[in-house]
Scaffold this active site. Structure first.
Site, mmCIF file in Angstrom:
data_model
loop_
_atom_site.group_PDB
_atom_site.id
_atom_site.type_symbol
_atom_site.label_atom_id
_atom_site.label_comp_id
_atom_site.label_asym_id
_atom_site.label_seq_id
_atom_site.Cartn_x
_atom_site.Cartn_y
_atom_site.Cartn_z
ATOM 1 N N SER A 138 0.865 -1.180 0.000
ATOM 2 C CA SER A 138 0.000 0.000 0.000
ATOM 3 C C SER A 138 0.895 1.221 0.000
ATOM 4 C CB SER A 138 -0.879 -0.001 1.256
ATOM 5 O OG SER A 138 -1.489 1.267 1.465
ATOM 6 N N TYR A 152 -1.127 -1.377 10.531
ATOM 7 C CA TYR A 152 -1.341 -1.482 9.086
ATOM 8 C C TYR A 152 -0.166 -0.869 8.328
ATOM 9 C CZ TYR A 152 -3.654 -0.877 4.542
ATOM 10 O OH TYR A 152 -3.962 -0.907 3.202
#
Length: 265
Positions: A138, A152
Site C-alpha cells: 500500500s 497497518y
C-alpha cells in the site's frame, strides 16, 4: 531456465472475496487462467467460484497450516502454479499506545504474516514453473498511513521489504516477486475510512472519496479492476524482466510533496 508463459495458466488468488481479489480473479479468468481462490469469507468466495469456475478453498490466511493446505490443494488440482497473487488484507485500526497492542499484532497477522506464510508454501511450486509471486502492499508502506493505523502502516512497509528480499533470493531460481502499492480503492475495505470522513464532514460517501483524492494528480481513487490489471501484468510474462519492483498505483498521490498542495489552484 524456465520462463513463465505470456499469461499465467494456473493461478492462486488469496483475499479473493474482497474487492481487488475478486476483480483479479475475474481478470485472470478472462486472460485464460485456471484459478484457485481463497478467503476467510466462505459465502462470498462460493459466489465468486460459481461466477468464475474457480476452485474455492476457504481458509483463514493467518493460519500457517491452513495456508499450507490451500497451496497444496491448489497446486494439486490445477497441476501446478504459475502465479500466486496475495491480495489479502484488512485496515485494522490502532495507534502506538499500550491499549492498542492487540490491534497492532492483529494488523501484522492479517497484512504481513499471512503473506509470509503464503510465500513460504508457494515458492517451491513457483520455482518448478518459473512463476511469479505478487504481494499486496500500500502507499501506507511508503508514506505514513491514515491516523490510527500504526500496525497497518508497519505491515505494509514490511511487505515491501519482504518483496525485495524474496526477489533477491529467488530470482536465481527463476521466480519473480513484485508488490503492488495502491492508494485508496473504491472497495469495502476503504469504505470504513470513507464513512468516518463522510460522517465527520457531513458529506456523502462519494463526496468523501472525492475529498480524499482532492490533491491526487489524477483527482480520483482507483477502481478494483485497475489494480487487478496491475496484478495481472506483474504475474504475466509481459513483466518477464520485472522483479523486486514496487508498482505504485495511486493516481500519483505518493509523488506529491504535501507541503506544496497549498499552491494548487
Amino acid at each position: 531456465m524456465v520462463h513463465s508463459p505470456r499469461r499465467p495458466e494456473r493461478a492462486l488468488i488469496t483475499g479473493a472475496a474482497g474487492g481487488v481479489g475478486s476483480a483479479t480473479a475475474r481478470r485472470l479468468v478472462e486472460d485464460g487462467a485456471k484459478i484457485a481462490i481463497t478467503d476467510i469469507d466462505e459465502t462470498r468466495l462460493a459466489k465468486l467460484a460459481e461466477e468464475t469456475g474457480g476452485l474455492a478453498l476457504p481458509a483463514d490466511g493467518t493460519d500457517r497450516e491452513a495456508v499450507r493446505n490451500v497451496v497444496a490443494r491448489a497446486a494439486a488440482e490445477l497441476g501446478g502454479l504459475d502465479a500466486v497473487i496475495a491480495t489479502q488484507g484488512a485496515a485494522i485500526g490502532g495507534g502506538a499506545s499500550p491499549k492498542h497492542v492487540d490491534s497492532y499484532h492483529r494488523a501484522l497477522d492479517v497484512n504481513l504474516h499471512g503473506s509470509f506464510y503464503l510465500a513460504g508454501e508457494a515458492l517451491p511450486h513457483l520455482v518448478a514453473s518459473g512463476g511469479s509471486l505478487v504481494l499486496f502492499a500500500s502507499t501506507a508502506g511508503l508514506i505514513a498511513g491514515p491516523p490510527g493505523a500504526a500496525g497497518y502502516t508497519a505491515a505494509k512497509a514490511a511487505i515491501i521489504g519482504l518483496t525485495k528480499w524474496l526477489a533477491r533470493d529467488f530470482g536465481p531460481k527463476g521466480v519473480r516477486v513484485n508488490a503492488v502499492c495502491p492508494g485508496f480503492i473504491r472497495t469495502p475495505l476503504a469504505e470504513g475510512s470513507m464513512a468516518h470522513l463522510a460522517q465527520r464532514e457531513g458529506i456523502t460517501l462519494d463526496e468523501a472519496y472525492a475529498a480524499s483524492a482532492a490533491h491526487v494528480p489524477l483527482r480520483r481513487v482507483a477502481e478494483p479492476e485497475e489494480i487487478a490489471a496491475c496484478c495481472a501484468f506483474l504475474a504475466s510474462g509481459d513483466a518477464s524482466m520485472v522483479t523486486g519492483h514496487v508498482l505504485v498505483a495511486d493516481g500519483g498521490g505518493a509523488a506529491v510533496d504535501a507541503s506544496t498542495v497549498v499552491f494548487d489552484s
